[in-house]
Motif scaffolding. Sequence first.
Motif, PDB file in Angstrom:
ATOM      1  N   TYR A   1     -45.322   7.068  -4.182  1.00 14.98           N
ATOM      2  CA  TYR A   1     -46.658   7.396  -3.671  1.00 14.98           C
ATOM      3  C   TYR A   1     -46.976   6.729  -2.336  1.00 14.98           C
ATOM      4  O   TYR A   1     -47.845   7.190  -1.609  1.00 14.98           O
ATOM      5  N   ARG A   2     -46.320   5.645  -2.031  1.00 12.94           N
ATOM      6  CA  ARG A   2     -46.516   4.980  -0.740  1.00 12.94           C
ATOM      7  C   ARG A   2     -45.202   5.054   0.028  1.00 12.94           C
ATOM      8  O   ARG A   2     -44.232   4.359  -0.287  1.00 12.94           O
TER       9      ARG A   2
ATOM     10  N   ARG B   1     -43.578  -0.411   6.736  1.00 12.00           N
ATOM     11  CA  ARG B   1     -44.216   0.555   7.640  1.00 12.00           C
ATOM     12  C   ARG B   1     -43.921   0.255   9.106  1.00 12.00           C
ATOM     13  O   ARG B   1     -44.149   1.099   9.965  1.00 12.00           O
TER      14      ARG B   1
ATOM     15  N   PRO C   1     -48.398   4.743  -8.819  1.00  9.51           N
ATOM     16  CA  PRO C   1     -47.944   4.045  -7.614  1.00  9.51           C
ATOM     17  C   PRO C   1     -47.687   2.554  -7.823  1.00  9.51           C
ATOM     18  O   PRO C   1     -47.014   1.921  -7.001  1.00  9.51           O
TER      19      PRO C   1
ATOM     20  N   ASP D   1     -43.125  -3.907   2.105  1.00 15.11           N
ATOM     21  CA  ASP D   1     -43.846  -2.967   2.960  1.00 15.11           C
ATOM     22  C   ASP D   1     -43.036  -2.825   4.247  1.00 15.11           C
ATOM     23  O   ASP D   1     -42.870  -3.790   4.991  1.00 15.11           O
TER      24      ASP D   1
ATOM     25  N   ASN E   1     -40.921   3.637  -3.509  1.00 21.27           N
ATOM     26  CA  ASN E   1     -42.138   3.998  -4.220  1.00 21.27           C
ATOM     27  C   ASN E   1     -42.406   5.487  -4.007  1.00 21.27           C
ATOM     28  O   ASN E   1     -42.180   6.019  -2.920  1.00 21.27           O
TER      29      ASN E   1
END
Lengths: 159, 357
Positions: free
Chosen positions: B234-235, B254, B293, B252, B232
Amino acid sequence: MDSQNFPSPSIAALERFQSYPFADDADYQQGLAGIVSSGALEGKSEDEKAEIILGSEVFYFNRISDISITLDEARIARRDFQNQETNIASDSSTIPLRLPAGNQEQQTLTFAQLKELIEQGRTDEIPNNKIIPNVLSSDTPSESKANVRKKPWEIQATA
Amino acid sequence: MNRPLPGVLHTPGFAHYGIAWSPFHNNRLALASSANYGLVGNGRLHIVGLGLGPGGLPQPGIDKFYETQDGLYDAAWSEIHENQLVTASGDGSIKLWDVMIKVGSARISDLPIRAWQEHTREVFSVDWSNIAKDQFISSSWDGTVKLWTPDRPRSLTTLQAHPSCVYQALFSPHQPDTVATCSTDGTVRIFDLRSPAYMPSAPGANSFTAPLAAAALTIPASGGEVLTLDWNKYRPWLLASAGVDKAIKVWDCRMVKLGPDAAQNPAVGGVCEAHLAGHEYAVRKVQWSPHRPDVIASASYDMTCRVWSTTPQPGAGHLLYIHDPHTEFVVGCGWSLYDEGVLASCSWDCRLNVFRV
């Protein structure tokens, strides 16, 4: 073929030259690759390059065939074809480019036809399967003049 | 509602494999293609210019093309030189082209300015770094990912990334030296190029198989082959993946830890944040919007290119748009970098379509 009835060289000889598949001839392509990598085309104009390549074709053709044609005759034989090519290339941004020489280029095989030719080892009948010289350009690469542009996400991140 | 017809470019005999929009010129893209369905025969790199077609739609036309011995599967433009781009080929070769060089005879192909031959099988993807702008990576069916710079005759690094085909490898657009990969083995992996290390040998492992590079994170993304992924824009730690299981999944990541410690403790995980279902056959390519995004495009063997939202309006579905004029597998799609909402799709029907979503 009886060539006695024609002035030398025969129309048939020129036709043979014109239709000779230089692009598919591994020996010729190897020779051409040698010419290119020797830097013989370096710094030459388009016309000069075309002349050198035509000369190499005439030399090769005369060596492998039982006939002999001159560079002038080859030039005449090739002229109509060349004109067609340049007309199309110069307008390629609007018209879909017509594919270059060789009547097999336009042909598209179905997956099944292709599979059959491969299985029977008849790869010489497969279109778009020619020898491309594995050499690098001897021309000097262009200089970069444009500035790097920010991507949309980089613009938004700094805004 | 009647949609305007797309701008179409037909390249008879050459089925498409990948699209790359120029990061310098709004109206230029590259199209990687192969004759005879990539089974046997030549490749062709088309440099495509976009003119103004009916209704203000971009109309693609061929500016020039380069011929290669074997089929071409992908292309990537240089991020520092507006005239240069690399291609990935079925014969394992990688070539760098300069679009200003022209031999110009009908009898001889224009030639690349550099070539590298290290991969032992098909090279299936190339990607140029937007952060370290002198570097690009390649991924191959030989299981490796290689890091390159145009001026060096050999690769800078080789990662033994997967035990089988690596269909795509992409640099993170945010984090330097970080690469994500996807593979036949059903995983998506994130690698830290600064901390190359090998996986601790599993019990019973033998020394005859090449040791795998340690991934900072391994995502068990699918029971089938994972053919494509994208970061992505933007993230920073959001990835999308898709493949033979027909679904697009958004991950995700992270929780990933980079650096030398991470290499010693390779993590497995990834939180599946969205699951976009609808394609009827395998998904061959996904790409996030460069402008939004929450918007992603996909290309599928079901002959469609689709656009999805990961955050749909209440009551609406994820699917925003279906582009269905193609008559064969759609294998590539790419968003214009600077013209918002313009999408290009390419197919085994030998057609490149450019349209507005």
